[in-house]
Enzyme design. Structure first.
Site, PDB file in Angstrom:
ATOM      1  N   GLU A   1       6.730 -10.061  15.316  1.00  0.00           N
ATOM      2  CA  GLU A   1       6.377 -10.588  16.631  1.00  0.00           C
ATOM      3  C   GLU A   1       6.552 -12.102  16.684  1.00  0.00           C
ATOM      4  O   GLU A   1       7.004 -12.656  17.680  1.00  0.00           O
ATOM      5  CB  GLU A   1       4.935 -10.200  16.978  1.00  0.00           C
ATOM      6  CG  GLU A   1       4.553 -10.525  18.392  1.00  0.00           C
ATOM      7  CD  GLU A   1       3.182  -9.989  18.759  1.00  0.00           C
ATOM      8  OE1 GLU A   1       2.678 -10.381  19.815  1.00  0.00           O
ATOM      9  OE2 GLU A   1       2.616  -9.204  17.989  1.00  0.00           O
TER      10      GLU A   1
ATOM     11  N   ARG B   1       0.812  -1.223   0.000  1.00  0.00           N
ATOM     12  CA  ARG B   1       0.000   0.000   0.000  1.00  0.00           C
ATOM     13  C   ARG B   1       0.842   1.269   0.000  1.00  0.00           C
ATOM     14  O   ARG B   1       0.345   2.340  -0.345  1.00  0.00           O
ATOM     15  CB  ARG B   1      -1.011  -0.037   1.150  1.00  0.00           C
ATOM     16  CG  ARG B   1      -2.064  -1.130   0.896  1.00  0.00           C
ATOM     17  CD  ARG B   1      -3.053  -1.275   1.989  1.00  0.00           C
ATOM     18  NE  ARG B   1      -2.392  -1.730   3.206  1.00  0.00           N
ATOM     19  CZ  ARG B   1      -2.979  -1.842   4.374  1.00  0.00           C
ATOM     20  NH1 ARG B   1      -4.240  -1.506   4.503  1.00  0.00           N
ATOM     21  NH2 ARG B   1      -2.324  -2.267   5.418  1.00  0.00           N
TER      22      ARG B   1
END
Length: 179
Positions: free
Chosen positions: A104, A67
Site C-alpha cells: 500500500e 509464519r
C-alpha cells in the site's frame, strides 16, 4: 484427524488472539501464537492441511516468511514433499531469484535460492493469513518465474473483507478460517 472441520474451525477461532493497534494504529493483528501453544490443535491443523492436499501430488511446499514456515515445514514432511522458504531480502546465502511487489505504501520483495524449485514441480504455497493478497500473489509469480506449477495456496486464516483472494484467482485457494 478426530475433529470435524466445523469443530476445528471453532477451536482455531477460539485460540486466535486479536491484538489491537499492532503493528500500527487501526490494525487488529491476528496472533496465532496461542494456536501454536496448543499442541493438539496444531497437530490437528497439520493433519487437516495434509488431508486437504494429499491427492494433489505436491513436490514442493513453499512457506512465506515467516509464519508460513511454521505451517509449511511440518506440512511438507507429512506430504512427503520438499520445503522451500521464501524469504525477505538479505536472508538467503546462496544465489537467489527475487520478485518485487507493491505494498500500500511502498515496495517489498521475496527471494528464494535459484535452484530451490525445478521446472514442472508441483508447488503448494503456505502462509498463516491471507490479507490483501500481495505477498501471496508475489510468491505465486516467483514460483512461476522459477518454472514451478502452483497447484494451490493454503492459509490458516483469510481476512475476506480485504479481498486478497481476488489476486489469486488463477489457483485453488484453501483457507480454514474465513473472517
Amino acid at each position: 484427524m478426530v475433529d470435524s472441520r466445523e469443530t476445528l474451525i471453532s477451536r482455531t477461532r477460539a485460540a486466535i488472539r486479536d491484538v489491537p493497534d499492532f503493528p500500527q494504529p487501526g490494525i487488529i493483528f491476528k496472533d496465532i501464537t496461542p494456536v501454536l501453544a496448543d499442541s493438539a490443535l496444531f497437530r490437528d491443523l497439520i493433519d487437516h492441511f495434509t488431508e486437504t492436499h494429499s491427492s494433489a501430488r505436491i513436490d514442493v511446499v513453499v512457506g512465506i516468511e515467516s509464519r508460513g514456515f511454521i505451517f509449511g515445514a511440518p506440512l511438507a514432511i507429512e506430504l512427503g514433499a520438499a520445503f522451500v522458504p521464501f524469504r525477505k531480502p538479505g536472508k538467503l546465502p546462496y544465489q537467489k531469484v527475487r520478485i518485487d511487489y507493491a505494498l500500500e505504501y511502498g515496495i517489498d520483495s521475496l527471494e528464494a535460492h535459484r535452484d530451490a524449485i525445478a521446472a514442472g514441480q508441483r508447488v503448494l504455497i503456505v502462509d498463516d493469513v491471507l490479507a490483501t493478497g500481495g505477498t501471496a500473489a508475489a510468491a505465486l509469480r516467483l514460483v512461476q518465474q522459477m518454472g514451478g506449477n502452483v497447484v494451490g495456496v493454503c492459509f490458516l486464516v483469510e481476512l475476506s473483507f480485504l479481498n486478497g483472494r481476488q489476486k489469486l484467482d488463477e489457483v485453488d485457494v484453501q483457507s480454514l478460517l474465513i473472517l
